[in-house]
Scaffold this active site. Structure first.
Site: not given
Ligand code: GRF
Length: 221
Positions: A110, A137
């Site tokens: 997150h 985190s």
């Molecule tokens: C990440 O930044 C993560 O923190 C959040 O979703 C995003 C996913 O990005 N939970 P991606 O689709 O892997 O580029």
């Protein structure tokens, strides 16, 4: 060290996080054995196929309730016999039964320094709050959104010129380092969870888990 530690990844979007997890699996002691998406058009599924990993797309819009969708999702995930289920940009709220089924085997990343800024738009929230620090985190998933035990955090100093966009870019670079490392440490048994308490090499960690900074990540990369 566990041989062939089986990781299943769930995603809904572009999958840059999945890519980082895939790119490091040679050097780390886990193997991504399946990638599932609730969105058939998620680019992350293509990334998985390119890496030779089995995929499954299950369109949530075809199900009448969250519970019925999650029930089918559990079935599909369990066919991969996962040791760990990893959420990587999976944009759906999970049902209680799903979370219970994977208790202690389900992690998420997150983009905030939990417990600050749960939910969406964390970059703007951090700026609006005048925070000096932001980050990301890795945490175990519990029923309450973004509230399970924190395994690891990566931190950065917010500067005067930062915007939500620049923060997102900087956080993503850290995430692509942090998440594979967290999975590796869980797979190798260095990180353990007992009664919601996280330990590293048998030493209890505080509520923020193991912390690394943007600077140390830049040096490591
Ligand atoms: C990440 O930044 C993560 O923190 C959040 O979703 C995003 C996913 O990005 N939970 P991606 O689709 O892997 O580029």
């Amino acid at each position: 060290m566990t041989d062939n530690y089986r990781v299943v990844v769930l995603l809904s979007g572009s999958g840059t996080t999945l890519q980082a997890i895939l790119d490091r699996q040679e050097q780390y002691c886990y193997q991504v054995v399946g990638v599932l998406s609730n969105r058939p058009d998620a680019h992350g599924l293509e990334r998985a196929s390119k890496a030779g990993v089995d995929t499954c797309s299950l369109d949530h819009k075809r199900f009448s309730s969250r519970e019925s969708f999650d029930l089918e999702l559990v079935k599909r995930i369990d066919e991969f016999k996962p040791d760990l289920v990893v959420l990587a940009g999976y944009m759906r709220i999970l049902s209680r039964a799903f979370v219970k089924h994977y208790q202690g085997k389900l992690i998420n990343i997150h983009p905030s320094l939990l417990p600050r800024h749960k939910g969406l738009n964390t970059y703007q929230s951090a700026l609006d709050a005048g925070d000096k620090e932001h980050g990301t985190s890795v945490h175990y998933v519990t029923e309450e959104l973004d509230s399970g035990s924190v395994v690891m955090q990566a931190t950065l100093d917010i500067t005067d010129v930062d915007t939500a966009k620049t923060l997102e870019q900087r956080v993503k670079v850290m995430e692509h380092h942090l998440y594979p490392k967290a999975i590796d440490w869980i797979a190798s048994g260095r990180i353990t969870i007992q009664n919601d308490a996280i330990s590293l090499d048998k030493k209890p960690l505080g509520p923020q888990g193991y912390r690394i900074s943007e600077k140390s990540i830049a040096t490591a990369n």
